[in-house]
Motif scaffolding. Structure first.
Motif, PDB file in Angstrom:
ATOM      1  N   ILE A  36       7.775 -36.848  45.990  1.00  0.00           N
ATOM      2  CA  ILE A  36       7.642 -37.827  45.507  1.00  0.00           C
ATOM      3  C   ILE A  36       8.267 -39.508  45.304  1.00  0.00           C
ATOM      4  CG2 ILE A  36       8.520 -37.741  42.636  1.00  0.00           C
ATOM      5  CD1 ILE A  36       9.595 -34.968  43.401  1.00  0.00           C
ATOM      6  N   ASP A  37       6.620 -40.565  44.629  1.00  0.00           N
ATOM      7  CA  ASP A  37       6.997 -41.659  44.888  1.00  0.00           C
ATOM      8  C   ASP A  37       7.730 -42.375  43.936  1.00  0.00           C
ATOM      9  OD1 ASP A  37       6.242 -41.332  47.338  1.00  0.00           O
ATOM     10  OD2 ASP A  37       4.279 -41.646  46.129  1.00  0.00           O
ATOM     11  N   TYR A  38       9.253 -43.134  43.287  1.00  0.00           N
ATOM     12  CA  TYR A  38      10.008 -43.639  42.051  1.00  0.00           C
ATOM     13  C   TYR A  38       9.441 -45.312  42.204  1.00  0.00           C
ATOM     14  CZ  TYR A  38      11.819 -38.684  41.146  1.00  0.00           C
ATOM     15  OH  TYR A  38      11.886 -37.509  40.860  1.00  0.00           O
ATOM     16  N   ILE A  39       9.582 -45.804  41.030  1.00  0.00           N
ATOM     17  CA  ILE A  39       9.997 -46.997  41.436  1.00  0.00           C
ATOM     18  C   ILE A  39      10.920 -46.541  40.588  1.00  0.00           C
ATOM     19  CG2 ILE A  39       9.225 -49.370  40.129  1.00  0.00           C
ATOM     20  CD1 ILE A  39       7.331 -48.049  41.749  1.00  0.00           C
ATOM     21  N   PHE A  40      12.717 -47.974  41.387  1.00  0.00           N
ATOM     22  CA  PHE A  40      13.828 -48.004  40.969  1.00  0.00           C
ATOM     23  C   PHE A  40      13.401 -49.486  39.956  1.00  0.00           C
ATOM     24  CE2 PHE A  40      16.093 -44.920  43.597  1.00  0.00           C
ATOM     25  CZ  PHE A  40      15.052 -43.589  43.405  1.00  0.00           C
ATOM     26  N   ASN A  47      18.442 -50.065  33.462  1.00  0.00           N
ATOM     27  CA  ASN A  47      18.005 -49.905  34.441  1.00  0.00           C
ATOM     28  C   ASN A  47      17.255 -49.011  34.507  1.00  0.00           C
ATOM     29  OD1 ASN A  47      19.619 -51.682  36.578  1.00  0.00           O
ATOM     30  ND2 ASN A  47      21.376 -50.226  35.722  1.00  0.00           N
ATOM     31  N   THR A  48      16.020 -48.694  35.240  1.00  0.00           N
ATOM     32  CA  THR A  48      15.695 -47.524  34.520  1.00  0.00           C
ATOM     33  C   THR A  48      14.619 -46.514  35.791  1.00  0.00           C
ATOM     34  OG1 THR A  48      13.914 -46.745  33.580  1.00  0.00           O
ATOM     35  CG2 THR A  48      13.350 -49.035  34.309  1.00  0.00           C
ATOM     36  N   VAL A  49      14.783 -45.239  36.320  1.00  0.00           N
ATOM     37  CA  VAL A  49      13.710 -45.224  37.044  1.00  0.00           C
ATOM     38  C   VAL A  49      12.584 -44.457  36.899  1.00  0.00           C
ATOM     39  CG1 VAL A  49      13.915 -42.861  38.774  1.00  0.00           C
ATOM     40  CG2 VAL A  49      15.593 -44.160  38.311  1.00  0.00           C
ATOM     41  N   ILE A 131      16.507 -36.917  38.866  1.00  0.00           N
ATOM     42  CA  ILE A 131      17.137 -37.738  39.795  1.00  0.00           C
ATOM     43  C   ILE A 131      17.972 -38.537  38.776  1.00  0.00           C
ATOM     44  CG2 ILE A 131      15.238 -39.572  39.369  1.00  0.00           C
ATOM     45  CD1 ILE A 131      15.685 -40.022  42.713  1.00  0.00           C
ATOM     46  N   THR A 132      18.787 -39.020  40.062  1.00  0.00           N
ATOM     47  CA  THR A 132      20.452 -40.181  39.231  1.00  0.00           C
ATOM     48  C   THR A 132      20.995 -40.516  39.916  1.00  0.00           C
ATOM     49  OG1 THR A 132      21.241 -38.305  37.777  1.00  0.00           O
ATOM     50  CG2 THR A 132      22.498 -39.456  37.779  1.00  0.00           C
ATOM     51  N   LEU A 133      20.649 -41.643  39.922  1.00  0.00           N
ATOM     52  CA  LEU A 133      21.328 -43.309  39.875  1.00  0.00           C
ATOM     53  C   LEU A 133      22.688 -43.319  39.984  1.00  0.00           C
ATOM     54  CD1 LEU A 133      18.210 -45.363  40.345  1.00  0.00           C
ATOM     55  CD2 LEU A 133      18.922 -43.626  42.290  1.00  0.00           C
ATOM     56  N   ASN A 134      23.533 -44.040  40.410  1.00  0.00           N
ATOM     57  CA  ASN A 134      24.857 -44.020  40.206  1.00  0.00           C
ATOM     58  C   ASN A 134      25.592 -45.615  40.736  1.00  0.00           C
ATOM     59  OD1 ASN A 134      25.686 -41.076  39.119  1.00  0.00           O
ATOM     60  ND2 ASN A 134      25.917 -40.984  41.385  1.00  0.00           N
ATOM     61  N   ASP A 135      26.169 -46.094  40.172  1.00  0.00           N
ATOM     62  CA  ASP A 135      26.470 -47.547  40.630  1.00  0.00           C
ATOM     63  C   ASP A 135      27.992 -47.402  41.584  1.00  0.00           C
ATOM     64  OD1 ASP A 135      28.732 -46.968  39.084  1.00  0.00           O
ATOM     65  OD2 ASP A 135      28.801 -47.985  37.299  1.00  0.00           O
ATOM     66  N   ASN A 136      28.136 -48.390  41.544  1.00  0.00           N
ATOM     67  CA  ASN A 136      29.766 -48.420  42.846  1.00  0.00           C
ATOM     68  C   ASN A 136      31.207 -47.821  42.333  1.00  0.00           C
ATOM     69  OD1 ASN A 136      30.678 -50.334  41.296  1.00  0.00           O
ATOM     70  ND2 ASN A 136      30.612 -51.621  42.758  1.00  0.00           N
ATOM     71  N   ARG A 137      31.627 -47.518  40.603  1.00  0.00           N
ATOM     72  CA  ARG A 137      32.284 -46.431  40.522  1.00  0.00           C
ATOM     73  C   ARG A 137      31.420 -45.221  40.476  1.00  0.00           C
ATOM     74  NH1 ARG A 137      35.706 -50.046  39.138  1.00  0.00           N
ATOM     75  NH2 ARG A 137      37.094 -48.366  37.740  1.00  0.00           N
ATOM     76  N   LEU A 138      30.597 -44.848  40.688  1.00  0.00           N
ATOM     77  CA  LEU A 138      29.730 -43.268  41.392  1.00  0.00           C
ATOM     78  C   LEU A 138      29.495 -42.983  39.469  1.00  0.00           C
ATOM     79  CD1 LEU A 138      32.627 -42.187  43.535  1.00  0.00           C
ATOM     80  CD2 LEU A 138      30.493 -43.219  43.770  1.00  0.00           C
ATOM     81  N   LYS A 139      29.668 -43.682  38.788  1.00  0.00           N
ATOM     82  CA  LYS A 139      29.555 -43.550  37.440  1.00  0.00           C
ATOM     83  C   LYS A 139      27.542 -43.443  37.251  1.00  0.00           C
ATOM     84  CE  LYS A 139      32.966 -42.818  35.724  1.00  0.00           C
ATOM     85  NZ  LYS A 139      33.567 -41.516  35.377  1.00  0.00           N
ATOM     86  N   PRO A 140      26.711 -42.166  36.436  1.00  0.00           N
ATOM     87  CA  PRO A 140      25.643 -43.389  36.232  1.00  0.00           C
ATOM     88  C   PRO A 140      25.066 -44.448  35.758  1.00  0.00           C
ATOM     89  CG  PRO A 140      25.916 -40.790  35.800  1.00  0.00           C
ATOM     90  CD  PRO A 140      27.555 -41.225  36.054  1.00  0.00           C
ATOM     91  N   ILE A 141      24.060 -45.326  36.409  1.00  0.00           N
ATOM     92  CA  ILE A 141      23.554 -46.269  35.176  1.00  0.00           C
ATOM     93  C   ILE A 141      22.199 -45.840  35.243  1.00  0.00           C
ATOM     94  CG2 ILE A 141      24.778 -47.168  37.137  1.00  0.00           C
ATOM     95  CD1 ILE A 141      22.626 -47.875  38.541  1.00  0.00           C
ATOM     96  N   ALA A 142      21.736 -44.283  35.707  1.00  0.00           N
ATOM     97  CA  ALA A 142      19.836 -44.154  35.174  1.00  0.00           C
ATOM     98  C   ALA A 142      19.535 -43.067  35.834  1.00  0.00           C
ATOM     99  CB  ALA A 142      18.534 -45.459  35.394  1.00  0.00           C
ATOM    100  N   THR A 143      18.795 -42.246  34.741  1.00  0.00           N
ATOM    101  CA  THR A 143      18.586 -40.699  35.024  1.00  0.00           C
ATOM    102  C   THR A 143      17.080 -40.385  35.104  1.00  0.00           C
ATOM    103  OG1 THR A 143      18.989 -38.795  35.104  1.00  0.00           O
ATOM    104  CG2 THR A 143      18.764 -39.955  33.686  1.00  0.00           C
ATOM    105  N   HIS A 144      16.249 -39.666  35.741  1.00  0.00           N
ATOM    106  CA  HIS A 144      15.086 -38.960  34.925  1.00  0.00           C
ATOM    107  C   HIS A 144      14.190 -37.781  35.420  1.00  0.00           C
ATOM    108  CE1 HIS A 144      10.027 -38.745  35.578  1.00  0.00           C
ATOM    109  NE2 HIS A 144       9.993 -39.782  34.925  1.00  0.00           N
ATOM    110  N   ARG A 145      13.554 -36.939  34.322  1.00  0.00           N
ATOM    111  CA  ARG A 145      13.568 -35.795  34.720  1.00  0.00           C
ATOM    112  C   ARG A 145      12.267 -35.445  34.892  1.00  0.00           C
ATOM    113  NH1 ARG A 145      16.838 -30.516  31.803  1.00  0.00           N
ATOM    114  NH2 ARG A 145      16.047 -28.982  32.520  1.00  0.00           N
TER     115      ARG A 145
END
Length: 450
Positions: A36-40, A47-49, A131-145
């Motif tokens: 699977i190829d994504y664009i972050f 932010n987006t996925v 797919i979920t991306l977290n920031d440096n505080r381990l909180k989600p900043i973007a997700t895609h399903r």
């Protein structure tokens, strides 16, 4: 490739699944790979996925046990679930260059996009992939399903890579071993022999270190010669831009030593159909530097005097998920918030030290542990490390006290490392510290043992 023929190959691969698989693997997956190829992307307004492309190829070379477990949290996760029951079928963690970028000032001024590719086992039935991306505080900043459908005719079946490849180390069956693809960057066609020699040298160096040495039969390194139009690599600081296979360059995020590539999809295109799960890009340059991103890819400069130790260090990042244990006075940053426990196993902010290596600290060792290297500049640390290495002929490491030494993760205060020095701290230390070694051993066992 003829679509009927390719479909037959995928079906045949499913029958060849390893007898040692977790039963749930055989139940839910074919012995094939879903890529699977994504664009972050992101910037000041969020932010987006984006889903870019899906494809499938014969053979699965990732984990076949512990399918829904994570050995390390990472900065992001990709999870496959059953849309009917909601059960987790497969889970993996990762980090990305994009998640590093969101922490630099540029991310507050412009929008940028980054390529990312992930390899999953091919589901036999429909499956939801989140797919979920977290920031440096381990909180989600973007997700895609999205939902994968086995009958989706737009899931591509690409032809196998035609680039020359050979094993420079084969420890076991690719189905059961940890498979690492070493791909050429900045090598012209006539430099193939040089590349193969470089790949062999790098693989041997990694396998000299514990815990890799005692588990070398669980690793495969396959060298893939992808030719470039020009020899070398782009060096923006010197206004040198080379036409290479993956467009690699130094000065990533304006850091002169940080070597990365924007063409992640091209890397995986070059490896289509080959047995691999990790990617190491060998860059034909004498310039110091490199890069390693957990479960994404590693960049290794092959002809610098420090190439071998730097390659091992970056492998600690890309494969092992280990953090940098160094810091330089006056060059600190905010990668690790001090009120959050980092997910990396070899640094701590003491927020949850018991989850790290507290059990490896001998009774009576002071916490924090005094360090003789505190408050040294970058130049002073490098000179001290070089002097120590010269005196020991770089063969023996000093006696190590496991404790909590302040300074690490690019911060002088508030972040702690396990020992005075380690392979994840300087280029002259000849081994990983006990904490890093234990973490790497657990990771190898996680991927290769039931």
């Amino acid at each position: 490739m003829n679509r009927i023929l390719a479909t037959s190959i995928l079906a045949a691969s499913a029958l060849a699944a390893s007898a040692g698989n977790d039963p749930s693997f055989n139940q839910n997956f074919n012995d094939s790979t879903l890529r699977i190829d994504y664009i972050f992307g992101g910037g000041p307004d969020g932010n987006t996925v984006l889903l870019d492309r899906q494809s499938k190829t014969p053979g699965w070379y990732g984990k076949r046990h512990h399918l829904s477990e994570l050995p390390l949290q990472g900065n992001g996760s990709i999870i496959m679930t059953d849309p009917v029951t909601g059960d987790t079928l497969y889970r993996a963690s990762f980090s990305s260059l994009f998640q590093e970028w969101v922490n630099i000032p540029e991310a507050q001024e412009i929008r940028r996009s980054f390529e990312n590719t992930f390899l999953l086992p091919l589901p036999k039935k429909e499956a939801d992939i989140t797919i979920t991306l977290n920031d440096n505080r381990l909180k989600p900043i973007a997700t895609h399903r999205h939902r994968y459908r086995p009958d989706d005719e737009l899931v591509a079946i690409p032809p196998k890579s035609l680039y020359y490849s050979e094993y420079v180390h084969k420890g076991g069956d690719p189905v059961n071993a940890i498979d690492i693809a070493m791909i050429a960057e900045g090598y012209r066609p006539e430099e193939k022999d040089t590349f193969i020699a470089d790949a062999s040298r790098m693989a041997k160096e990694i396998l000299k270190y514990e815990p890799f040495a005692s588990r070398s039969d669980r690793f495969n390194f396959i060298a893939v010669m992808v030719p470039s139009e020009e020899s070398g690599v782009s060096v923006p600081l010197e206004k040198q831009w080379k036409n290479t296979a993956f467009g690699s360059h130094y000065s990533t995020f304006y850091s002169s030593r940080y070597l990365t590539s924007p063409k992640v999809k091209a890397m995986h295109d070059a490896l289509t159909g080959l047995p691999y799960e990790h990617v190491m890009v060998l860059v034909n340059t004498e310039r110091y530097g490199g890069g390693g991103i957990y479960n994404s890819y590693q960049m290794a400069a092959t002809h610098n005097e420090h190439s071998l130790p730097v390659t091992v260090h970056e492998f600690g990042h890309s494969f092992g998920g280990l953090a940098d244990e160094y810091f330089y006075i006056g060059e600190e940053d905010g990668t690790y918030p001090l009120d959050i426990e980092p997910w990396e196993p070899n640094i701590t902010t003491m927020v949850d030290f018991s989850s790290k290596w507290q059990d490896m600290v001998k009774q009576g060792t002071p916490i924090p542990t005094p360090s003789e290297a505190d408050n040294l500049t970058r130049d002073q640390k490098m000179k001290k490390a070089a002097k120590n290495a010269k005196g020991k002929n770089n063969k023996k490491a000093p006696t190590e006290t496991v404790g909590a030494f302040e300074g690490g993760g690019y911060k002088a205060k508030g972040v702690y490392r396990p020992v005075e020095t380690c392979r994840m701290r300087d280029n002259y230390h000849p081994k990983f510290c006990p904490v890093c070694e234990a973490s790497l051993a657990r990771l190898i066992d996680f991927y290769t043992l039931p």
